[in-house]
Design a protein around this motif. Structure first.
Motif, PDB file in Angstrom:
ATOM      1  N   THR A  89       0.537  -1.036   0.257  1.00  0.00           N
ATOM      2  CA  THR A  89       0.354   0.096  -0.065  1.00  0.00           C
ATOM      3  C   THR A  89       0.886   1.277  -0.339  1.00  0.00           C
ATOM      4  OG1 THR A  89       0.111   0.310   2.134  1.00  0.00           O
ATOM      5  CG2 THR A  89      -2.269  -1.493   1.406  1.00  0.00           C
ATOM      6  N   LEU A  90       0.194   2.726  -0.040  1.00  0.00           N
ATOM      7  CA  LEU A  90       0.681   3.356  -0.065  1.00  0.00           C
ATOM      8  C   LEU A  90      -0.241   4.910   0.890  1.00  0.00           C
ATOM      9  CD1 LEU A  90       3.672   4.953  -0.827  1.00  0.00           C
ATOM     10  CD2 LEU A  90       2.679   5.715  -3.061  1.00  0.00           C
ATOM     11  N   PHE A  91       0.325   5.418   1.891  1.00  0.00           N
ATOM     12  CA  PHE A  91      -0.512   6.170   2.446  1.00  0.00           C
ATOM     13  C   PHE A  91      -1.127   6.025   3.308  1.00  0.00           C
ATOM     14  CE2 PHE A  91       0.678   8.567  -1.542  1.00  0.00           C
ATOM     15  CZ  PHE A  91       1.924   9.393  -1.498  1.00  0.00           C
ATOM     16  N   ALA A  92      -0.951   4.656   3.406  1.00  0.00           N
ATOM     17  CA  ALA A  92      -2.304   3.926   4.828  1.00  0.00           C
ATOM     18  C   ALA A  92      -1.870   4.695   5.696  1.00  0.00           C
ATOM     19  CB  ALA A  92      -1.600   2.403   4.342  1.00  0.00           C
ATOM     20  N   ASN A  93      -3.690   4.805   6.472  1.00  0.00           N
ATOM     21  CA  ASN A  93      -3.545   5.812   7.759  1.00  0.00           C
ATOM     22  C   ASN A  93      -3.220   6.968   7.568  1.00  0.00           C
ATOM     23  OD1 ASN A  93      -4.340   2.962   8.812  1.00  0.00           O
ATOM     24  ND2 ASN A  93      -1.714   2.517   9.286  1.00  0.00           N
ATOM     25  N   ALA A  94      -3.245   7.172   7.090  1.00  0.00           N
ATOM     26  CA  ALA A  94      -3.046   8.893   5.945  1.00  0.00           C
ATOM     27  C   ALA A  94      -4.239   9.658   7.423  1.00  0.00           C
ATOM     28  CB  ALA A  94      -3.246   9.298   5.126  1.00  0.00           C
ATOM     29  N   ASP A  95      -4.912   9.023   7.968  1.00  0.00           N
ATOM     30  CA  ASP A  95      -6.223   9.856   8.785  1.00  0.00           C
ATOM     31  C   ASP A  95      -5.132  10.110   9.892  1.00  0.00           C
ATOM     32  OD1 ASP A  95      -5.755   6.742   8.532  1.00  0.00           O
ATOM     33  OD2 ASP A  95      -7.508   7.345  10.205  1.00  0.00           O
ATOM     34  N   GLN A  96      -3.826   9.897   9.951  1.00  0.00           N
ATOM     35  CA  GLN A  96      -3.162   9.945  11.773  1.00  0.00           C
ATOM     36  C   GLN A  96      -3.173  11.485  11.350  1.00  0.00           C
ATOM     37  OE1 GLN A  96      -0.887   6.368  12.195  1.00  0.00           O
ATOM     38  NE2 GLN A  96      -2.287   4.910  12.445  1.00  0.00           N
TER      39      GLN A  96
END
Length: 239
Positions: free
Chosen positions: A158-165
């Motif tokens: 993946t890429l940019f996983a958990n970007a909401d953090q």
């Protein structure tokens, strides 16, 4: 230092004297945190902010600090800046704060920060000191993010996983699925994978520099050949 070239500061920080690819500093957090782009970006932003503010404060107070206590004073300045950043991240980015763990307060001991404060900011005016902190921090951060991207794609697919953090609820669906789950490469997210990925980045940088040197020598040789060919023609025209 009175004559400071901002162009040279940019080149030194981002390429020629890059903290991650040339000085090989800050390896501990770089290896541990760069498992994902979001973690790497979070630590990169904290490091950049620390370097800019610490360089600025060190430059501003440099005339009032005696040489024999300069280093402890600067360490206290860096520690204060990191503490403020740590508290802010704990307040507004709690999940990312816990993901970065001990490596966030350990920015205080990062050799890059102390080296630039003592080696540059303590000897230069405010504006160049701020710019040096920005460029050196940016150079370190870009390497950190590149490592995070390589390791996340290979290790998790993946890429940019958990970007909401880092970016809040608006980034909850920013995850890009690059590789299928069965193609995940476990070694990439382990410390040996980090060293291998960093070695690839360093090798690419050196290969690019070697290519540029060869091109420069070829252009210089062509200029000399043209100059040698034009000389007889000029002499013939004169006589």
């Amino acid at each position: 230092m009175s004559d400071v070239s901002y162009r040279e500061l940019t080149i030194q920080g981002l390429w020629k004297n890059n903290p991650g690819l040339v000085q090989i500093l800050g390896m501990c957090p770089m290896m541990a945190i760069s498992t994902t782009v979001v973690n790497a970006l979070g630590l990169a932003l904290a490091t950049i902010l620390t370097m800019v503010v610490s360089n600025g404060l060190a430059s501003a107070i440099r005339h009032w600090v005696r040489p024999e206590v300069r280093l402890p004073v600067f360490v206290m300045v860096v520690a204060s800046v990191v503490t403020v950043i740590e508290l802010l991240m704990n307040a507004y980015m709690t999940t990312l704060y816990h993901a970065l763990g001990i490596f966030l307060p350990l920015i205080v001991t990062n050799c890059i920060v102390i080296a630039r404060v003592e080696g540059f900011a303590a000897r230069n005016r405010l504006a160049p000191a701020l710019y040096d902190g920005l460029m050196m921090g940016l150079g370190f951060g870009l390497v950190l993010i590149a490592l995070g991207a390589i390791r996340e794609v290979l290790g998790f697919g993946t890429l940019f996983a958990n970007a909401d953090q880092l970016f809040g609820p608006v980034a909850a669906h920013w995850t890009l699925h690059i590789l299928p789950e069965q193609a995940n490469f476990l070694l990439a997210i382990l410390p040996p994978g980090a060293f291998m990925a960093l070695a690839v980045l360093i090798a690419l940088k050196q290969a690019l520099e070697r290519h540029q040197e060869v091109r420069q020598r070829q252009r210089e040789a062509q200029r000399q050949e043209r100059a040698a060919g034009e000389a007889p023609a000029v002499e013939a025209a004169l006589f």
